[in-house]
Design a protein around this motif. Sequence first.
Motif, PDB file in Angstrom:
ATOM      1  N   ALA A 181       3.563  10.437   4.909  1.00 48.59           N
ATOM      2  CA  ALA A 181       4.994  10.364   5.188  1.00 48.59           C
ATOM      3  C   ALA A 181       5.727   9.606   4.090  1.00 48.59           C
ATOM      4  O   ALA A 181       6.841   9.964   3.697  1.00 48.59           O
ATOM      5  N   ALA A 182       5.082   8.566   3.578  1.00 45.91           N
ATOM      6  CA  ALA A 182       5.704   7.733   2.539  1.00 45.91           C
ATOM      7  C   ALA A 182       5.900   8.502   1.241  1.00 45.91           C
ATOM      8  O   ALA A 182       6.857   8.251   0.503  1.00 45.91           O
ATOM      9  N   VAL A 183       4.990   9.423   0.955  1.00 38.34           N
ATOM     10  CA  VAL A 183       5.062  10.138  -0.326  1.00 38.34           C
ATOM     11  C   VAL A 183       5.740  11.499  -0.199  1.00 38.34           C
ATOM     12  O   VAL A 183       5.845  12.226  -1.187  1.00 38.34           O
ATOM     13  N   ALA A 184       6.186  11.825   0.981  1.00 47.34           N
ATOM     14  CA  ALA A 184       6.867  13.108   1.172  1.00 47.34           C
ATOM     15  C   ALA A 184       8.091  13.173   0.271  1.00 47.34           C
ATOM     16  O   ALA A 184       8.923  12.281   0.255  1.00 47.34           O
ATOM     17  N   GLY A 185       8.170  14.213  -0.518  1.00 49.31           N
ATOM     18  CA  GLY A 185       9.305  14.372  -1.417  1.00 49.31           C
ATOM     19  C   GLY A 185       9.127  13.721  -2.772  1.00 49.31           C
ATOM     20  O   GLY A 185       9.973  13.897  -3.656  1.00 49.31           O
ATOM     21  N   VAL A 186       8.039  12.966  -2.963  1.00 45.22           N
ATOM     22  CA  VAL A 186       7.781  12.352  -4.262  1.00 45.22           C
ATOM     23  C   VAL A 186       7.284  13.421  -5.228  1.00 45.22           C
ATOM     24  O   VAL A 186       6.327  14.152  -4.928  1.00 45.22           O
ATOM     25  N   SER A 187       7.902  13.510  -6.369  1.00 47.01           N
ATOM     26  CA  SER A 187       7.520  14.516  -7.365  1.00 47.01           C
ATOM     27  C   SER A 187       6.587  13.917  -8.400  1.00 47.01           C
ATOM     28  O   SER A 187       6.795  12.790  -8.876  1.00 47.01           O
ATOM     29  N   SER A 188       5.560  14.661  -8.753  1.00 45.47           N
ATOM     30  CA  SER A 188       4.621  14.223  -9.772  1.00 45.47           C
ATOM     31  C   SER A 188       5.201  14.457 -11.161  1.00 45.47           C
ATOM     32  O   SER A 188       5.744  15.524 -11.446  1.00 45.47           O
ATOM     33  N   ASN A 189       5.094  13.436 -12.023  1.00 47.41           N
ATOM     34  CA  ASN A 189       5.539  13.584 -13.409  1.00 47.41           C
ATOM     35  C   ASN A 189       4.368  13.458 -14.362  1.00 47.41           C
ATOM     36  O   ASN A 189       4.498  12.976 -15.477  1.00 47.41           O
ATOM     37  N   THR A 194       0.823  -1.210   0.000  1.00 42.46           N
ATOM     38  CA  THR A 194       0.000   0.000   0.000  1.00 42.46           C
ATOM     39  C   THR A 194       0.858   1.261   0.000  1.00 42.46           C
ATOM     40  O   THR A 194       0.554   2.229  -0.720  1.00 42.46           O
ATOM     41  N   LEU A 195       1.927   1.272   0.764  1.00 40.98           N
ATOM     42  CA  LEU A 195       2.797   2.450   0.797  1.00 40.98           C
ATOM     43  C   LEU A 195       3.503   2.653  -0.541  1.00 40.98           C
ATOM     44  O   LEU A 195       3.651   3.790  -1.011  1.00 40.98           O
ATOM     45  N   GLU A 196       3.907   1.546  -1.180  1.00 41.32           N
ATOM     46  CA  GLU A 196       4.530   1.670  -2.503  1.00 41.32           C
ATOM     47  C   GLU A 196       3.505   2.130  -3.529  1.00 41.32           C
ATOM     48  O   GLU A 196       3.812   2.954  -4.409  1.00 41.32           O
ATOM     49  N   LEU A 197       2.295   1.622  -3.417  1.00 31.04           N
ATOM     50  CA  LEU A 197       1.223   2.054  -4.314  1.00 31.04           C
ATOM     51  C   LEU A 197       0.978   3.547  -4.163  1.00 31.04           C
ATOM     52  O   LEU A 197       0.793   4.258  -5.162  1.00 31.04           O
ATOM     53  N   ALA A 198       0.978   4.033  -2.948  1.00 32.27           N
ATOM     54  CA  ALA A 198       0.779   5.466  -2.708  1.00 32.27           C
ATOM     55  C   ALA A 198       1.856   6.290  -3.403  1.00 32.27           C
ATOM     56  O   ALA A 198       1.568   7.334  -4.003  1.00 32.27           O
ATOM     57  N   LYS A 199       3.091   5.814  -3.352  1.00 31.44           N
ATOM     58  CA  LYS A 199       4.187   6.520  -4.024  1.00 31.44           C
ATOM     59  C   LYS A 199       3.979   6.569  -5.529  1.00 31.44           C
ATOM     60  O   LYS A 199       4.186   7.600  -6.169  1.00 31.44           O
ATOM     61  N   GLN A 200       3.573   5.447  -6.109  1.00 32.56           N
ATOM     62  CA  GLN A 200       3.376   5.390  -7.559  1.00 32.56           C
ATOM     63  C   GLN A 200       2.198   6.263  -7.991  1.00 32.56           C
ATOM     64  O   GLN A 200       2.239   6.900  -9.049  1.00 32.56           O
ATOM     65  N   ILE A 201       1.153   6.294  -7.175  1.00 34.57           N
ATOM     66  CA  ILE A 201       0.010   7.163  -7.478  1.00 34.57           C
ATOM     67  C   ILE A 201       0.424   8.628  -7.408  1.00 34.57           C
ATOM     68  O   ILE A 201       0.042   9.440  -8.258  1.00 34.57           O
ATOM     69  N   LYS A 213       3.333   9.846  -7.974  1.00 34.78           N
ATOM     70  CA  LYS A 213       4.220  10.153  -9.092  1.00 34.78           C
ATOM     71  C   LYS A 213       3.450  10.537 -10.355  1.00 34.78           C
ATOM     72  O   LYS A 213       3.934  11.313 -11.172  1.00 34.78           O
ATOM     73  N   ILE A 214       2.255   9.976 -10.528  1.00 39.23           N
ATOM     74  CA  ILE A 214       1.485  10.273 -11.735  1.00 39.23           C
ATOM     75  C   ILE A 214       0.463  11.387 -11.506  1.00 39.23           C
ATOM     76  O   ILE A 214      -0.376  11.660 -12.370  1.00 39.23           O
ATOM     77  N   GLY A 215       0.511  12.001 -10.333  1.00 40.85           N
ATOM     78  CA  GLY A 215      -0.367  13.132 -10.070  1.00 40.85           C
ATOM     79  C   GLY A 215      -1.699  12.780  -9.458  1.00 40.85           C
ATOM     80  O   GLY A 215      -2.611  13.612  -9.436  1.00 40.85           O
ATOM     81  N   GLY A 216      -1.843  11.546  -8.952  1.00 41.19           N
ATOM     82  CA  GLY A 216      -3.078  11.135  -8.310  1.00 41.19           C
ATOM     83  C   GLY A 216      -3.052  11.409  -6.811  1.00 41.19           C
ATOM     84  O   GLY A 216      -2.073  11.920  -6.276  1.00 41.19           O
ATOM     85  N   ASN A 217      -4.131  11.059  -6.141  1.00 41.81           N
ATOM     86  CA  ASN A 217      -4.244  11.218  -4.697  1.00 41.81           C
ATOM     87  C   ASN A 217      -3.662   9.978  -4.018  1.00 41.81           C
ATOM     88  O   ASN A 217      -4.233   8.896  -4.125  1.00 41.81           O
ATOM     89  N   PRO A 218      -2.539  10.087  -3.328  1.00 44.68           N
ATOM     90  CA  PRO A 218      -1.911   8.910  -2.738  1.00 44.68           C
ATOM     91  C   PRO A 218      -2.784   8.178  -1.729  1.00 44.68           C
ATOM     92  O   PRO A 218      -2.609   6.967  -1.507  1.00 44.68           O
ATOM     93  N   LEU A 219      -3.741   8.869  -1.134  1.00 42.36           N
ATOM     94  CA  LEU A 219      -4.633   8.220  -0.169  1.00 42.36           C
ATOM     95  C   LEU A 219      -5.530   7.181  -0.838  1.00 42.36           C
ATOM     96  O   LEU A 219      -6.077   6.300  -0.169  1.00 42.36           O
ATOM     97  N   ASP A 220      -5.658   7.275  -2.164  1.00 44.78           N
ATOM     98  CA  ASP A 220      -6.445   6.273  -2.892  1.00 44.78           C
ATOM     99  C   ASP A 220      -5.803   4.887  -2.796  1.00 44.78           C
ATOM    100  O   ASP A 220      -6.457   3.879  -3.069  1.00 44.78           O
TER     101      ASP A 220
END
Length: 251
Positions: A217-225, A152-159, A161-168
């Motif tokens: 916390a998991a997505v902190a610093g993740v940049s959307s591409n 789930t935490l990795e999924l949040a990061k990938q979401i 990155k593509i500009g989605g809502n990580p809470l999804d």
Amino acid sequence: MVSFKSFALLTVFSALATAVPVRREVPQEHSHESILRKVRTTLFLNNPDNIQDPVFSLLGDAAAKAGAGKITDLACFQQAVADQAFTNAKAKNDVDGMVNALIFRAIERNTGGVGVKSAICTQTAKNPEVAALTQHQDPASDGAAATNKAITLELAKQIAKIGGNPLDALKSGTFAPGNKNDNTGKGNSCDDANDAEGCIFTQNLLVPDATEAEIQAAVAGVSSNSGSATSTDDADCPDETVTVTVTSAAA
């Protein structure tokens, strides 16, 4: 009027219903129905592997192969569905479609009983966002809590990155652990193809793998591409109306 595709799918499952019963976990492939429907729509925009329906990829191998089309490695069937759906959504700059493809990749797949893990795909997906993920494991299986939280935490990061809502990412979660000694395979799941939202949501059966704070916390610093991608939220294509129901007679 029943379409050829609908008739074909109903024929397949009629055959499964009369097959010799084998032990399996109680069906749950329609538990996240809203995700399944959105992925179905996106997959069918371009379906070179002739996958009959994405729901097949959430079944055990014995039933999954009936709808796998050109996919021969059934451990990678779910990944193949998500990968193609993601590709199709990306081509349309559809963030919502990409997000749902990623969530679908992480949903638990049916297995032969409570506490049984599903096989992990060893092939690499075309899209790195999909390749970074795997499916949730039965919550009663060994180490499932830690495994599913990491997914789930990795999924949040990938979401993110593509500009989605990580809470999804929390939508990919599964049920409370069942009893491994329950030979009925019932667990704590649900399965309702007529619940458009998904019975795991409407019946409040989903057990979150992480807190919202842990996701953030998991997505902190993740940049959307995401670039120019936009969320269509089904604006371009309506959901497929085909209903696919699986009986408990096949794994």
